[in-house]
Design an enzyme around this catalytic site. Sequence first.
Site, PDB file in Angstrom:
ATOM      1  CG  HIS A 146      -1.980   1.017   1.358  1.00 54.55           C
ATOM      2  ND1 HIS A 146      -3.168   1.140   0.788  1.00 54.55           N
ATOM      3  CD2 HIS A 146      -1.713   2.316   1.850  1.00 54.55           C
ATOM      4  CE1 HIS A 146      -3.658   2.241   0.968  1.00 54.55           C
ATOM      5  NE2 HIS A 146      -2.839   3.070   1.689  1.00 54.55           N
ATOM      6  CB  SER A 180      -8.669   2.251  -3.159  1.00 55.72           C
ATOM      7  OG  SER A 180      -7.517   1.900  -2.756  1.00 55.72           O
ATOM      8  CG  HIS A 181     -10.362   3.895   2.789  1.00 52.30           C
ATOM      9  ND1 HIS A 181     -10.988   4.409   4.065  1.00 52.30           N
ATOM     10  CD2 HIS A 181      -9.289   4.061   3.055  1.00 52.30           C
ATOM     11  CE1 HIS A 181     -10.069   4.543   4.931  1.00 52.30           C
ATOM     12  NE2 HIS A 181      -9.094   4.503   4.129  1.00 52.30           N
ATOM     13  CD  GLU A 219      -2.744   2.923   8.792  1.00 49.97           C
ATOM     14  OE1 GLU A 219      -3.804   2.639   8.595  1.00 49.97           O
ATOM     15  OE2 GLU A 219      -1.727   2.507   8.239  1.00 49.97           O
ATOM     16  CD  GLN A 242      -8.687   8.180   9.357  1.00 48.68           C
ATOM     17  OE1 GLN A 242      -9.066   8.964   8.667  1.00 48.68           O
ATOM     18  NE2 GLN A 242      -7.802   7.283   9.203  1.00 48.68           N
ATOM     19  N   GLY A 248      -2.337   8.994  -8.847  1.00 45.58           N
ATOM     20  CA  GLY A 248      -3.013   7.927  -8.992  1.00 45.58           C
ATOM     21  C   GLY A 248      -2.839   6.936  -7.533  1.00 45.58           C
ATOM     22  CB  SER A 269      -6.551  -0.624  -4.389  1.00 47.50           C
ATOM     23  OG  SER A 269      -7.177  -1.542  -3.588  1.00 47.50           O
TER      24      SER A 269
END
Lengths: 799, 226, 89
Positions: A58, A103-104, A327, A329, A558, A561
């Site tokens: 990732h 992407s998520h 991570e 937020q 870009g 994923s």
Amino acid sequence: MTVADGEPLHRSLGLTDGEPLHRSLGLTDGELASVEEVLGRRPNHLELALYAVMWSEHCSYKSSRIHLRRLPTDGPRVLVGPGENAGVIDAGDGIAVAIRIESHNHPSAIEPHQGAATGVGGILRDVFTMGARPLAVMDPLFFGPLDSARQRWLLEGVVGGISAYGNSVGVPTVGGELTFDPCYSGNPLVNVLCLGALPVERLVLGRASGPGNLAVLLGSTTGRDGIGGVSVLASAGFGGEREGAADDAKRPSVQVGDPFEEKRLIEACLALLDAGLVVGIQDLGGAGLACATSETAARGGVGMDVDVSAVPCREPHMAPWEVMTSESQERMLAIVTPAAWPEVAELCRRWEVRATAIGTVTEPEVTPGGPVGRLRVLEGAGGAVLADIPAASLADDAPLYDRPRAAPAGLADRLADDPTGSEPAGDCGAELVALLADPSWAYRQYDHQLFCNTVVGPGGDAALLRLAGPGLPPSERGMAVTTDSAPRWCAIDPRAGTSLVVAEGVANLACVGASPVAVVNCLNFGNPEHSEVMWQLSEAIDGLAEACTAFGLPVIGGNVSLYNESAGTDIDPTPVVGVLGLVDALRARPPGVGLAEGASVVLLGRRSDGGPGHPHPLGGSRWAVEGRGRRGGKLPGLDLAAHRAACELVAALVAEVAGAPPGGTGLGGGDGGDGGDGPMVAVHDVSGGGLGLALAEMAIAGGVGVRARGIAGHAELFTELPSRFVVATHEPGPLVARAEAAGVPAAVLGAAGGRSVVMEGADGSALVDLQLAELAGSWRDALPSRLDAPTEGAGNARG
Amino acid sequence: MAARIAVVVFPGTNCEHDVAAAVERAGAAASLTWHRDRDLGQADAVVLPGGFAHGDYLRPGALARFSPVMEAVAGFAAGGGPVVGICNGFQILTEAGLLPGALVKNRGLRFVCAPSRVRVDSERSAVTAGVAVGTVLSIPVNHFSGSYVCDARTLAALRDGDQVVLRYLENPNGSVDDIAGVANAAGNVVGLMPHPERAADALLGSTDGLVLLAALLAQAAGVRAA
Amino acid sequence: MRFAARVEVRLRPGIADPEGATIERALPALGFEGVHDVRAGRSFRFEVDAADEQEARRRAGEIAHRLLANPVIEDSVLELEPAGPGEPD
């Protein structure tokens, strides 16, 4: 230099002592050897954790980077290309536009509401990191068919999460896509694009400079949510749809979003940038502080000392590796001079944003190979050194793989299994109805109007916004954006399919009068360790490069994923392309999609494929794939020059309407909505579902019936030949003449009017003969009825 | 000289720039007033714009009503000054007790951002003075908690007192009696769920919101003159 | 003394409760028949320092009434119990 032993990571991860730690963290034996070579010694546990998250697929793009180099990235308008937090172009009038897509997917598969919400939060930070105010979001979403309760739960959760976060944080969601296919049943895709704008002179880059400057952490506290999140989630596939156990194990890594914190963070950061109080700024995304500190230091060619004990934590007793890789937020890292720090702290207090100095920028070390900035993690300022690594090595020395590629077995059979000709005609009317679905169930849940910029919102071919926002210089320009994808094409031929997707984006922009200026892409693929997935990825990148080169479009950002798979089955290749366009003068509403009573209906573009195959190819069409379950065949050809000519013609015609002074040519007063009596009263591109669907959608949007004649059977009705538009006009003669002068074929198909939608074959028989009201009802109810939800809101049928 | 409109900004408010631009388009001068300010300056009218003040945590408007600026707003309203709450601003005014009733979650339990048509049902309010009863306006709504509720006695009092300012033609949220906007008994404090600032530019599809904003500006000018 | 307070806030009778109604409608599909009168509410927990229970009840009650519940639409119920001695922060 001595480095203290790290935390006993084995124990805190609950691992047995037998398993080598680096493998548990996702590093291969070869990657461990690379770390040892970089450091000249064995890494301690904290250092290993930093490399593991930063060298994950990732964060490092280790499987895709060698292919991404083939994309064109330069152009006269490009201010910032790929590699920064967002791409930036010069839009004119002293305004720059920043754009980014991400992407998520994996977080949303586990907890759809929070997964989608934090996806929105993350992309906003990427954009305001550049100094841009986020002005619009778009969400391309992909799920399995809605006959499964799990898919309905996922869709409701994802749309609800985007709605809850995006609306509250105060950024309108102006469009997106909704795609249903069985290949996404075990692994939904949640992509999110964000567009922002800034005065050109405010452009900032995420880099540290000036040894002695402070690294200041802004925003939320740091917790254990999302420890190793992106690397765990984004780099591993899922079990099957029904195998919940594996997903439950991943659930603790999902973060919870706080849009109110993010809103204050946006205002505080933009105010800091406006006041010139920061040297550099960087968002905390995947890999948290590890990534933000090493990236800012590496980009600035400096080092950084980070005091983990200074980081405000949400939970007691967090280990240094947890603090560095969390991570959590809604956090940003700002580089601030000591002189400016009191003012920074004061401004943050006003916005109720926590600001904590957690480190300092350091001089790079002089080595025989040149200066090397070091990232050091300390326990207390001047305290024990817990980690000491070359900052740039986390990004620059990441492994680079050229993984084996091979066309999928059975590809030749798939291409040969062409529905064109072999699949018999059916009841065209019923098949057309089955393809219709009003997406407003989703977008009514999104604030798509905030900032009063949205001239064309969700439901149009592309979103069209005024180029305006708080703090921007005045401008008459407009910006347009669209996201497009066609996995059903890319599954057959990823290269040609991806080129077709770019072409469709350009056509969508033309419908709102915009000329394309830049492209971003989100490449959603399966497991890169499968050779056919790497082949698909490589082919798709070539298709993207070819189309962008032909249209003169730089790719300015870009996201890749990978590992989108479930139970060992990869998703169909799903490159999502975002195309950004500009309109020189946006003074009046463009014509829109809706037909007007009495207008002639004209098809611009070729009637049939000029190639050696069938004149109306159906391979990869929605009719064949969704209606008949035929997933093979040959895609229609794309003539890049012809496409460009058709799009330029349409964009020019629309721009003439939109550029007219208010109350001028061809426009009503505005209150009546789109269109008027001018040369062009409606336009829609022919894409998924073909000419039949385009005509039906235009009739529904306008609330007016249509009669089209001389259509060569179901194949012409449903072929998805590119480079074509349906235009409604009260002056067909001049329009056709103008098209022919531009080298674009044009044919009058019929006229709008009445209450029925009729499409006649060449022999005069009716291929489709439906009441408009019936058609509109099916369109409106398609999604709510599948969700078993009552229709909500006012009964305005306009799309 | 143009009327001066104070647009109040709470942390989490997001429509302040849109409202300021729209009232300026209608001919007023707008200034943003931070929620910690205790002074509204020389304002002739006050607008509480939409958004998510304090994240809408607890209940929409529940925390904002305790912001220091709200004492000044209450004082301004008590003196007869025009005060308009739009969407989240309406929620804040009900929580603060400056307007009757409350706004609860939409009937469908989903956020709704959609065009809406409303009918003017009272000429006695700061945003409808001089606008004929029965005028139909096309103004978008954008809310999750927009369903107006009140008890039967309050509803009767609202009707008797000519305090129902706007009603939906197609009720998007389950509001009692299709109520889209109410005023206090004096008519100078008004709450609206539709966003007039989003219907103030032909480019965006409707200019009907300017009807309400122009009426507000006329009221504000009256305050100045008095 | 320190007291642990729990405040339950629920919509007043007669106020539409779409959340409760939606949950109630969903229950039969999950096999839970015969469930009626589902009402959604919210619960808050906090600790409050006070000289005695009476003062604690008065202060917690005011918090519930003035902030946690909107009396126009909601009722609140307060439960209170000793939480042991207060600790200096």
